[in-house]
Design a protein around this motif. Structure first.
Motif, PDB file in Angstrom:
ATOM      1  N   GLY A  15      31.058  31.532  26.904  1.00 58.75           N
ATOM      2  CA  GLY A  15      31.666  32.467  25.965  1.00 58.75           C
ATOM      3  C   GLY A  15      32.958  31.934  25.393  1.00 58.75           C
ATOM      4  N   LYS A  16      34.046  32.681  25.615  1.00 53.93           N
ATOM      5  CA  LYS A  16      35.363  32.288  25.093  1.00 53.93           C
ATOM      6  C   LYS A  16      36.110  31.331  26.029  1.00 53.93           C
ATOM      7  CE  LYS A  16      35.434  34.717  21.259  1.00 53.93           C
ATOM      8  NZ  LYS A  16      35.581  34.106  19.923  1.00 53.93           N
ATOM      9  N   ILE A  17      35.515  31.014  27.171  1.00 54.75           N
ATOM     10  CA  ILE A  17      36.133  30.048  28.083  1.00 54.75           C
ATOM     11  C   ILE A  17      35.987  28.647  27.490  1.00 54.75           C
ATOM     12  CG2 ILE A  17      36.042  29.036  30.412  1.00 54.75           C
ATOM     13  CD1 ILE A  17      34.753  31.659  31.365  1.00 54.75           C
ATOM     14  N   GLU A  18      37.051  27.847  27.540  1.00 56.06           N
ATOM     15  CA  GLU A  18      36.963  26.459  27.073  1.00 56.06           C
ATOM     16  C   GLU A  18      35.872  25.742  27.865  1.00 56.06           C
ATOM     17  OE1 GLU A  18      38.512  24.920  24.631  1.00 56.06           O
ATOM     18  OE2 GLU A  18      39.660  26.720  24.073  1.00 56.06           O
ATOM     19  N   LYS A  19      35.068  24.951  27.175  1.00 53.16           N
ATOM     20  CA  LYS A  19      33.910  24.324  27.809  1.00 53.16           C
ATOM     21  C   LYS A  19      34.291  23.482  29.031  1.00 53.16           C
ATOM     22  CE  LYS A  19      31.250  26.239  24.829  1.00 53.16           C
ATOM     23  NZ  LYS A  19      30.587  27.492  25.225  1.00 53.16           N
ATOM     24  N   LEU A  23      33.216  25.176  34.667  1.00 62.82           N
ATOM     25  CA  LEU A  23      32.924  24.913  36.076  1.00 62.82           C
ATOM     26  C   LEU A  23      33.934  25.591  36.992  1.00 62.82           C
ATOM     27  CD1 LEU A  23      31.118  23.516  38.147  1.00 62.82           C
ATOM     28  CD2 LEU A  23      32.538  21.467  37.909  1.00 62.82           C
ATOM     29  N   SER A  24      35.226  25.505  36.660  1.00 61.25           N
ATOM     30  CA  SER A  24      36.244  26.139  37.499  1.00 61.25           C
ATOM     31  C   SER A  24      36.127  27.659  37.423  1.00 61.25           C
ATOM     32  CB  SER A  24      37.655  25.692  37.084  1.00 61.25           C
ATOM     33  OG  SER A  24      37.949  26.081  35.762  1.00 61.25           O
ATOM     34  N   ALA A  25      35.693  28.180  36.266  1.00 66.99           N
ATOM     35  CA  ALA A  25      35.483  29.626  36.138  1.00 66.99           C
ATOM     36  C   ALA A  25      34.334  30.084  37.033  1.00 66.99           C
ATOM     37  CB  ALA A  25      35.196  29.990  34.683  1.00 66.99           C
ATOM     38  N   VAL A  26      33.278  29.271  37.119  1.00 72.20           N
ATOM     39  CA  VAL A  26      32.158  29.582  38.012  1.00 72.20           C
ATOM     40  C   VAL A  26      32.648  29.597  39.459  1.00 72.20           C
ATOM     41  CG1 VAL A  26      29.915  28.814  38.887  1.00 72.20           C
ATOM     42  CG2 VAL A  26      30.420  28.646  36.444  1.00 72.20           C
ATOM     43  N   ASP A  27      33.453  28.597  39.826  1.00 74.30           N
ATOM     44  CA  ASP A  27      34.015  28.533  41.184  1.00 74.30           C
ATOM     45  C   ASP A  27      34.770  29.815  41.524  1.00 74.30           C
ATOM     46  OD1 ASP A  27      33.191  26.084  42.205  1.00 74.30           O
ATOM     47  OD2 ASP A  27      34.798  24.986  41.201  1.00 74.30           O
ATOM     48  N   LYS A  28      35.655  30.202  40.608  1.00 75.47           N
ATOM     49  CA  LYS A  28      36.493  31.374  40.874  1.00 75.47           C
ATOM     50  C   LYS A  28      35.649  32.640  40.920  1.00 75.47           C
ATOM     51  CE  LYS A  28      40.778  33.690  39.603  1.00 75.47           C
ATOM     52  NZ  LYS A  28      41.953  33.726  38.708  1.00 75.47           N
ATOM     53  N   TYR A  29      34.697  32.754  40.010  1.00 76.05           N
ATOM     54  CA  TYR A  29      33.837  33.939  39.985  1.00 76.05           C
ATOM     55  C   TYR A  29      33.063  34.074  41.296  1.00 76.05           C
ATOM     56  CZ  TYR A  29      30.018  37.076  39.152  1.00 76.05           C
ATOM     57  OH  TYR A  29      29.115  38.103  39.310  1.00 76.05           O
ATOM     58  N   GLU A  30      32.448  32.994  41.737  1.00 75.22           N
ATOM     59  CA  GLU A  30      31.650  33.052  42.958  1.00 75.22           C
ATOM     60  C   GLU A  30      32.489  33.447  44.167  1.00 75.22           C
ATOM     61  OE1 GLU A  30      28.062  29.860  41.992  1.00 75.22           O
ATOM     62  OE2 GLU A  30      29.833  29.173  43.091  1.00 75.22           O
ATOM     63  N   ASN A  52      35.076  39.925  33.160  1.00 74.78           N
ATOM     64  CA  ASN A  52      35.180  39.108  31.947  1.00 74.78           C
ATOM     65  C   ASN A  52      34.606  37.719  32.161  1.00 74.78           C
ATOM     66  OD1 ASN A  52      36.173  39.930  29.324  1.00 74.78           O
ATOM     67  ND2 ASN A  52      37.974  40.692  30.402  1.00 74.78           N
ATOM     68  N   LYS A  53      34.929  37.113  33.298  1.00 72.15           N
ATOM     69  CA  LYS A  53      34.357  35.794  33.610  1.00 72.15           C
ATOM     70  C   LYS A  53      32.834  35.883  33.666  1.00 72.15           C
ATOM     71  CE  LYS A  53      37.904  33.044  35.938  1.00 72.15           C
ATOM     72  NZ  LYS A  53      39.060  33.764  35.434  1.00 72.15           N
ATOM     73  N   TYR A  54      32.352  36.940  34.320  1.00 75.67           N
ATOM     74  CA  TYR A  54      30.904  37.107  34.452  1.00 75.67           C
ATOM     75  C   TYR A  54      30.226  37.128  33.085  1.00 75.67           C
ATOM     76  CZ  TYR A  54      26.380  39.181  35.410  1.00 75.67           C
ATOM     77  OH  TYR A  54      25.029  39.426  35.459  1.00 75.67           O
ATOM     78  N   TYR A  55      30.709  37.971  32.179  1.00 78.17           N
ATOM     79  CA  TYR A  55      30.030  38.105  30.886  1.00 78.17           C
ATOM     80  C   TYR A  55      30.261  36.914  29.967  1.00 78.17           C
ATOM     81  CZ  TYR A  55      28.005  42.571  31.974  1.00 78.17           C
ATOM     82  OH  TYR A  55      27.234  43.548  32.546  1.00 78.17           O
ATOM     83  N   ASP A  56      31.394  36.242  30.098  1.00 80.77           N
ATOM     84  CA  ASP A  56      31.548  34.978  29.370  1.00 80.77           C
ATOM     85  C   ASP A  56      30.497  33.972  29.824  1.00 80.77           C
ATOM     86  OD1 ASP A  56      33.608  35.278  27.498  1.00 80.77           O
ATOM     87  OD2 ASP A  56      35.174  34.960  28.990  1.00 80.77           O
ATOM     88  N   LEU A  57      30.241  33.937  31.119  1.00 83.98           N
ATOM     89  CA  LEU A  57      29.312  32.950  31.679  1.00 83.98           C
ATOM     90  C   LEU A  57      27.848  33.286  31.419  1.00 83.98           C
ATOM     91  CD1 LEU A  57      31.108  32.385  35.123  1.00 83.98           C
ATOM     92  CD2 LEU A  57      30.962  30.728  33.253  1.00 83.98           C
ATOM     93  N   VAL A  58      27.489  34.571  31.433  1.00 84.32           N
ATOM     94  CA  VAL A  58      26.063  34.913  31.458  1.00 84.32           C
ATOM     95  C   VAL A  58      25.486  35.463  30.158  1.00 84.32           C
ATOM     96  CG1 VAL A  58      26.281  35.447  33.919  1.00 84.32           C
ATOM     97  CG2 VAL A  58      26.279  37.331  32.256  1.00 84.32           C
ATOM     98  N   THR A  59      26.324  35.862  29.205  1.00 81.06           N
ATOM     99  CA  THR A  59      25.789  36.574  28.038  1.00 81.06           C
ATOM    100  C   THR A  59      24.711  35.790  27.302  1.00 81.06           C
ATOM    101  OG1 THR A  59      27.769  37.938  27.721  1.00 81.06           O
ATOM    102  CG2 THR A  59      26.385  37.556  25.784  1.00 81.06           C
ATOM    103  N   SER A  60      24.916  34.507  27.113  1.00 76.14           N
ATOM    104  CA  SER A  60      23.898  33.734  26.374  1.00 76.14           C
ATOM    105  C   SER A  60      22.594  33.648  27.169  1.00 76.14           C
ATOM    106  CB  SER A  60      24.415  32.331  26.033  1.00 76.14           C
ATOM    107  OG  SER A  60      24.636  31.550  27.177  1.00 76.14           O
ATOM    108  N   LEU A 302      25.368  18.615  26.414  1.00 83.35           N
ATOM    109  CA  LEU A 302      25.234  19.647  25.389  1.00 83.35           C
ATOM    110  C   LEU A 302      25.535  21.041  25.941  1.00 83.35           C
ATOM    111  CD1 LEU A 302      22.051  18.388  23.499  1.00 83.35           C
ATOM    112  CD2 LEU A 302      24.436  18.287  22.738  1.00 83.35           C
ATOM    113  N   ALA A 303      25.425  21.195  27.236  1.00 81.08           N
ATOM    114  CA  ALA A 303      25.835  22.434  27.912  1.00 81.08           C
ATOM    115  C   ALA A 303      26.983  22.074  28.861  1.00 81.08           C
ATOM    116  CB  ALA A 303      24.674  23.042  28.678  1.00 81.08           C
ATOM    117  N   PRO A 304      27.964  22.959  29.023  1.00 75.46           N
ATOM    118  CA  PRO A 304      29.115  22.633  29.889  1.00 75.46           C
ATOM    119  C   PRO A 304      28.720  22.516  31.348  1.00 75.46           C
ATOM    120  CG  PRO A 304      29.195  24.924  29.201  1.00 75.46           C
ATOM    121  CD  PRO A 304      28.093  24.289  28.411  1.00 75.46           C
ATOM    122  N   LYS A 305      29.487  21.720  32.087  1.00 83.01           N
ATOM    123  CA  LYS A 305      29.268  21.610  33.530  1.00 83.01           C
ATOM    124  C   LYS A 305      29.484  22.984  34.170  1.00 83.01           C
ATOM    125  CE  LYS A 305      30.546  16.714  33.997  1.00 83.01           C
ATOM    126  NZ  LYS A 305      29.142  16.325  34.104  1.00 83.01           N
ATOM    127  N   GLY A 306      28.572  23.345  35.043  1.00 80.81           N
ATOM    128  CA  GLY A 306      28.600  24.666  35.662  1.00 80.81           C
ATOM    129  C   GLY A 306      27.494  25.571  35.149  1.00 80.81           C
TER     130      GLY A 306
END
Length: 346
Positions: A15-19, A23-30, A52-60, A302-306
């Motif tokens: 989502g709006k998280i820098e690509k 990965l660090s956002a996934v770490d923190k969310y988990e 917010n982290k959850y929906y940035d990560l999963v919406t697509s 083409l897809a961000p790490k994480g």
């Protein structure tokens, strides 16, 4: 139309998280979640960041696999998933007794699939309340494409602190959204405040049923999997939701777990034993293809790490949802219609 392409999926992850920060956002969310040793109180006190982290990560991923309406539905035999989702939304609109020209609030609206459908079905103006900037941006694009941008709009705000005056709306609804609230009473009190006297609030809530045993480790594991995969601080019981409505001041007109009389199990689209061409991306084969597609897109950059880890915790959620449904300890459609009294006795 909703995004359907693999590259749209890849570009949307984060989502709006820098690509580079996905990965660090996934770490923190988990780490917020009990499945990884996290504590419920930390999830509740940091619910804005977590959700917010959850929906940035999963919406697509949601849009790729599910379409524009991110929810389950009561379903008849012979009815497609898409048809059941629309009927589920129409049912809610009818229960609210919506009339043309009324102002309606969708609490936790996602990218706006339900609000567009309900607005067109009932000829009402619907405001979507959402605290996730990426989903609002995507929702506005879809509103313009559907030609409803004059009657449907979005407001970015926390549903625990709604920025609307008292008695602003003719009706309020929530579809599998207020389960993200850290405090049901506080959330329902906000809804009560902005709803006009004598008008209705209806919702589909995610809940643990009376069959859930908090002392059963298997039950707790299923609950933790759902919380992890769906961005929830905790999953309340149906009794807790009902009690919270009354504490907020509402008169409960009727309430029922609609999963109990659904001819087709609500979790069937996620069941790996089920195959459907119309919802192929949700099947075991479809998820296998998506998993390997995401793995490849992440590998080539083409897809961000994480991205693959997001896919993994969504699959873990699917396992928990299916098992919770089979054991009848969890429901995504505890439904109620409540009324704000004409005279506020609070």
């Amino acid at each position: 139309m909703s995004k359907t392409g693999a590259f749209d999926l890849a570009n949307g992850v984060g989502g709006k998280i820098e690509k580079d920060d996905v990965l660090s956002a996934v770490d923190k969310y988990e780490k917020y979640h009990g499945y990884y040793g996290g504590e419920e109180e930390e999830r509740k006190s940091n619910y804005t960041d977590m959700v917010n982290k959850y929906y940035d990560l999963v919406t697509s991923f949601y849009e790729f696999g599910w379409g524009e309406s991110f929810h389950f539905a009561h379903r008849w035999n012979g009815e497609s998933l898409r048809e059941s989702i629309k009927r589920h939304e129409h049912f809610l609109a009818l229960q609210l007794e919506l009339k043309p020209g009324q102002k309606v609030l969708d609490v936790g609206c996602g990218i706006g699939g339900p609000l567009r459908e309900i607005s067109r079905f009932s000829s009402t103006s619907v405001t979507g309340l959402n605290n996730n900037e990426y989903q609002i941006t995507r929702g506005k694009e879809l509103n313009r494409s559907a030609g409803v941008d004059k009657t449907c709009n979005f407001v970015k705000a926390d549903f625990m602190k709604m920025p609307f005056p008292e008695n602003s709306f003719d009706a309020v609804y929530a579809i599998e959204a207020t389960c993200h609230a850290p405090d049901a009473v506080g959330c329902y009190q906000q809804i009560y405040r902005v709803l006009k006297p004598g008008q209705h609030f209806a919702a589909y809530e995610w809940c643990m049923t009376d069959a859930f045993d908090p002392n059963n480790q298997d039950h707790q594991k299923i609950k933790s999997e759902i919380e992890l995969g769906d961005g929830l601080p905790d999953i309340r019981s149906t009794r807790q939701c009902l009690d919270a409505l009354k504490k907020a001041g509402f008169e409960v007109i009727w309430e029922r777990d609609l999963a109990n009389d659904s001819p087709v199990p609500w979790y069937l689209p996620l069941d790996t034993n089920h195959f459907s061409l119309s919802s192929f991306r949700l099947t075991s084969a479809g998820r296998f293809i998506t998993r390997n597609l995401v793995k490849t897109l992440e590998y080539v950059g083409l897809a961000p790490k994480g991205s693959l880890r997001v896919q993994s915790f969504l699959e873990k959620a699917a396992e928990g949802l299916v098992e919770g449904g089979r054991r009848e300890i969890f429901t995504p459609m505890y439904f109620f219609v409540a009324r704000k009294p004409l005279t506020d006795s609070k």
